[in-house]
Motif scaffolding. Structure first.
Motif, PDB file in Angstrom:
ATOM      1  N   GLY A 237       0.806  -1.219   0.000  1.00 22.32           N
ATOM      2  CA  GLY A 237       0.000   0.000   0.000  1.00 22.32           C
ATOM      3  C   GLY A 237       0.837   1.266   0.000  1.00 22.32           C
ATOM      4  N   THR A 238       1.885   1.291   0.806  1.00 22.17           N
ATOM      5  CA  THR A 238       2.716   2.496   0.888  1.00 22.17           C
ATOM      6  C   THR A 238       3.399   2.776  -0.443  1.00 22.17           C
ATOM      7  N   ARG A 239       3.734   1.715  -1.177  1.00 21.05           N
ATOM      8  CA  ARG A 239       4.346   1.933  -2.494  1.00 21.05           C
ATOM      9  C   ARG A 239       3.400   2.699  -3.409  1.00 21.05           C
ATOM     10  N   ARG A 240       2.117   2.322  -3.401  1.00 17.29           N
ATOM     11  CA  ARG A 240       1.140   3.021  -4.251  1.00 17.29           C
ATOM     12  C   ARG A 240       0.951   4.457  -3.793  1.00 17.29           C
ATOM     13  N   ALA A 241       0.949   4.686  -2.490  1.00 17.90           N
ATOM     14  CA  ALA A 241       0.810   6.057  -1.982  1.00 17.90           C
ATOM     15  C   ALA A 241       2.025   6.893  -2.375  1.00 17.90           C
ATOM     16  N   TYR A 242       3.208   6.299  -2.229  1.00 16.87           N
ATOM     17  CA  TYR A 242       4.443   7.009  -2.576  1.00 16.87           C
ATOM     18  C   TYR A 242       4.469   7.341  -4.067  1.00 16.87           C
ATOM     19  N   GLU A 243       4.087   6.397  -4.898  1.00 13.70           N
ATOM     20  CA  GLU A 243       4.059   6.640  -6.352  1.00 13.70           C
ATOM     21  C   GLU A 243       3.074   7.747  -6.710  1.00 13.70           C
ATOM     22  N   GLU A 244       1.942   7.771  -6.006  1.00 10.35           N
ATOM     23  CA  GLU A 244       0.942   8.816  -6.268  1.00 10.35           C
ATOM     24  C   GLU A 244       1.505  10.188  -5.932  1.00 10.35           C
TER      25      GLU A 244
ATOM     26  N   LEU B  36      -0.549  18.444  -2.205  1.00 10.88           N
ATOM     27  CA  LEU B  36      -0.828  17.288  -1.354  1.00 10.88           C
ATOM     28  C   LEU B  36      -2.131  17.451  -0.588  1.00 10.88           C
ATOM     29  N   ASP B  37      -2.452  18.681  -0.197  1.00  5.74           N
ATOM     30  CA  ASP B  37      -3.733  18.946   0.461  1.00  5.74           C
ATOM     31  C   ASP B  37      -4.886  18.565  -0.459  1.00  5.74           C
ATOM     32  N   LYS B  38      -4.769  18.932  -1.731  1.00  7.51           N
ATOM     33  CA  LYS B  38      -5.805  18.576  -2.713  1.00  7.51           C
ATOM     34  C   LYS B  38      -5.888  17.062  -2.873  1.00  7.51           C
ATOM     35  N   MET B  39      -4.747  16.384  -2.854  1.00  6.80           N
ATOM     36  CA  MET B  39      -4.753  14.921  -2.964  1.00  6.80           C
ATOM     37  C   MET B  39      -5.458  14.281  -1.772  1.00  6.80           C
TER      38      MET B  39
END
Length: 508
Positions: free
Chosen positions: A459-466, A487-490
Motif C-alpha cells: 500500500g505504501t508503495r502506491r501512496a508514494y508513487e501517487e 498534497l492537500d488537494k490529494m
C-alpha cells in the motif's frame, strides 16, 4: 445522469454528496406526492374552520398565543420569512446550500409538514437548475432548528434575497427569472414548514462525515508511510494485541496498517533496532481507532437525521391531530458534531508529532530536517511549524459548542443546541486536519527517498508513487507551500485511498 427519487425515508449520506457535489437531479416519489397532498388538504380544512393551531392560525415563538385570522395567513407566512432572515457572515459554500435544499425537501416529502406540493417542487426546481440562495453562515441557534439561515434560503423562493446562478451572484428574483422558475406566495403553515428544522447543521454534518470517513483511511495510509520511513516495529500491530482489548476501531486500524505495509523491508521487529517505538508510532491503532469509532458514531446520527421530520408542529392527518413538539432541536447533532470535531482533531495532533519525529535528527537516523545540506538549506523545518499552528488552532476550535445555551424568544425557547455552530466548527477542524496530514505525507515521502534500497509495502508503495506523480523529492530549498497545497488537494480528493485500494481492495 439519472434522478434521485426522494420519499423522506431512504436518503443516504452518499446521496447527499451526489446531489451536493455532483449535480445529481432530484424528484419526489409518487408516494411522497400523495403524502404531501393529503397533509396539505388537512391543513386547508383547519384554516377553513378557523381552528386554533400553532403556526397555522397563531403567531410564532412567544407569540404562539396570538390568533391570526385566515385572511392574514399569507401575510403571516411572508412576515415570518422576511423577519427571520437574520443570518450574517460569509455565504455557506454552494455544495452546502445544495445539501440544505435537498434535506429540507426530503423532510417535507414525509408528509408531516402541511406544505403545498407546488412549493416543494419549486425548491427542487431551484436545486435541479442550480439556483443557489445566498445563505450567510452565522445566525442559527440550532433550535427552533436553523430558522435564520433557512429563511435566507426561502427568500429566493419568494423572489427576494440573493442567489448564485451559473457562477454569478445576483438578486433572487433575477436568478429565478433567468432559470425560468416561478416564485411562490406562501400560504398557511408553509413558511414554518420551510424554516423550522435542522437541514443546515445536517447538510454540513453529512458532508463533513463523508470527508471524515475518507480522512480516517488516509490517516492510516500516511501514518504507515511514516512508520516505514522511521523503521517502525510492526509487532505492536499484531492482531492478538488488539483482540485482547476488543475495541472495534483499534482492530480495524491495526489491520489496515499491516495490510498497507505488507512486504516492506523498512519496518522492523521488536528487538531488532529497539525494543519499542514511541507512542505516535506504537499507538497508531489506539489513537486512530478511537477517532474511527467516533466518526462512525457521528455517521450513524447523521444517517438518521437525513430522513427525519424536524419541523413543528407535525401534521398527523390520519389521526386528525396536529402536535407541537420539539423535533427541530438540534441536540443529537450538536453532540455528534462536537464529538466529530474532537475526534478528527486528534488525527492532526498525532500527525504533527509524527512530523516532528521525521524532521528532528535527535529522534531518527535521517538528515536533519530531511535535507542533505542543512544550514544552507532549511529543508522541512518550517513545515512542522505550519502543522503545529493548525493543530493549535484546532485545540481552540474543538471546544464544544453544545455546552452553551442562550435563551431566546423571551424565554419561550429557553434551551438551544448550538448544533449548527458545532457542525461548522467540525468542518473547519477537518480542513486543518487534511492540511496537517498533507504535510506528513510530504515529509514521509521525503524521508523514504533517503532510504537506499527501500522496498515499500504493497500500500505504501502506491501512496508514494501517487505523491511522486505531483511532488518530486526536495533536493534544495524551494517554495514549499506549492507542494503542500498539491498534497492537500490529494488528501481532500481521496487520491491516497483510491490508489491504495486499487491494489489492496477496500480498506475499512
Amino acid at each position: 445522469m439519472g434522478h434521485l427519487r426522494i420519499d423522506g425515508e431512504h436518503l443516504t449520506i452518499k446521496d447527499v454528496v451526489d446531489v451536493a457535489r455532483n449535480g445529481l437531479l432530484v424528484e419526489l416519489s409518487q408516494e411522497a406526492v400523495s403524502k404531501i397532498k393529503k397533509s396539505r388538504e388537512y391543513v386547508d380544512s383547519l384554516v377553513e374552520k378557523e381552528a386554533v393551531v400553532y403556526g397555522i392560525t397563531t403567531g410564532f415563538g412567544k407569540f404562539s398565543d396570538t390568533y391570526i385570522s385566515k385572511e392574514d395567513t399569507k401575510a403571516l407566512q411572508r412576515n415570518l420569512i422576511v423577519s427571520h432572515a437574520c443570518s450574517m457572515g460569509n455565504p455557506l459554500p454552494e455544495e452546502t446550500v445544495r445539501g440544505v435544499m435537498l434535506l429540507r425537501a426530503n423532510a417535507l416529502a414525509k408528509g408531516f409538514s402541511g406544505i403545498r406540493l407546488e412549493t416543494v417542487n419549486t425548491l427542487l426546481e431551484m436545486l435541479n437548475k442550480g439556483v443557489h440562495p445566498i445563505i450567510p453562515e452565522k445566525g442559527s441557534l440550532g433550535a427552533s432548528g436553523d430558522l435564520a439561515p433557512l429563511a435566507n434560503m426561502v427568500l429566493v423562493m419568494l423572489g427576494e434575497g440573493e442567489a448564485i446562478y451559473k457562477g454569478e451572484r445576483m438578486p433572487g428574483r433575477e436568478a429565478m427569472l433567468k432559470a425560468d422558475i416561478n416564485t411562490v406566495e406562501l400560504t398557511s403553515k408553509e413558511g414554518l414548514a420551510l424554516i423550522n428544522g435542522t437541514p443546515v447543521m445536517a447538510a454540513i454534518g453529512a458532508l463533513t462525515v463523508y470527508d471524515s470517513l475518507n480522512i480516517i483511511k488516509t490517516a492510516d495510509i500516511i501514518a504507515s508511510m511514516t512508520l516505514e520511513a522511521l523503521k517502525g516495529i510492526t509487532d505492536a500491530f499484531d492482531e492478538r494485541v488488539h483482540k485482547a482489548r476488543g475495541q472495534k476501531g483499534q482492530m480495524i486500524t491495526a489491520d489496515n496498517v499491516l495490510k498497507i505495509t505488507e512486504g516492506s523491508n523498512l519496518t522492523s521487529r521488536q528487538g531488532e533496532l529497539r525494543v519499542q517505538d514511541a507512542y505516535t508510532l506504537r499507538c497508531i491503532p489506539q489513537i486512530h481507532g478511537a477517532s474511527r469509532d467516533a466518526i462512525y458514531y457521528a455517521r450513524d446520527i447523521i444517517a438518521i437525521e437525513l430522513n427525519a421530520a424536524t419541523d413543528n408542529p407535525l401534521i398527523f392527518s390520519e389521526d386528525d391531530m396536529v402536535i407541537s413538539g420539539g423535533n427541530f432541536h438540534g441536540q443529537p447533532l450538536a453532540l455528534a458534531m462536537d464529538f466529530l470535531g474532537i475526534a478528527v482533531s486528534e488525527l492532526a495532533n498525532v500527525s504533527e508529532r509524527r512530523i516532528e519525529r521525521l524532521v528532528n535528527p535527535q529522534l531518527n537516523d535521517l538528515p536533519a530536517f530531511l535535507t542533505k545540506r542543512g544550514g544552507l538549506n532549511s529543508g522541512f523545518m518550517i513545515t512542522q511549524y505550519s502543522a503545529a499552528s493548525m493543530v493549535s488552532e484546532n485545540k481552540v476550535l474543538a471546544h464544544p459548542a453544545s455546552v452553551d445555551s442562550i435563551p431566546s424568544s423571551a424565554n419561550q425557547e429557553d434551551h438551544v443546541s448550538m448544533g449548527t455552530t458545532a457542525a461548522r466548527k467540525a468542518r473547519l477542524i477537518l480542513d486543518n486536519v487534511e492540511k496537517v496530514l498533507a504535510i506528513e505525507a510530504f515529509a514521509a515521502s521525503q524521508a523514504i527517498s533517503f532510504r537506499e534500497g527501500a522496498v515499500l509495502g504493497k500500500g505504501t508503495r502506491r501512496a508514494y508513487e501517487e505523491i511522486r506523480k505531483h511532488v518530486p523529492p526536495v533536493e534544495n530549498d524551494r517554495i514549499m507551500y506549492v507542494d503542500m497545497d498539491k498534497l492537500d488537494k490529494m488528501v481532500k480528493s481521496g487520491a491516497f485511498v483510491k490508489a491504495v485500494e486499487e491494489t489492496l481492495g477496500e480498506l475499512e
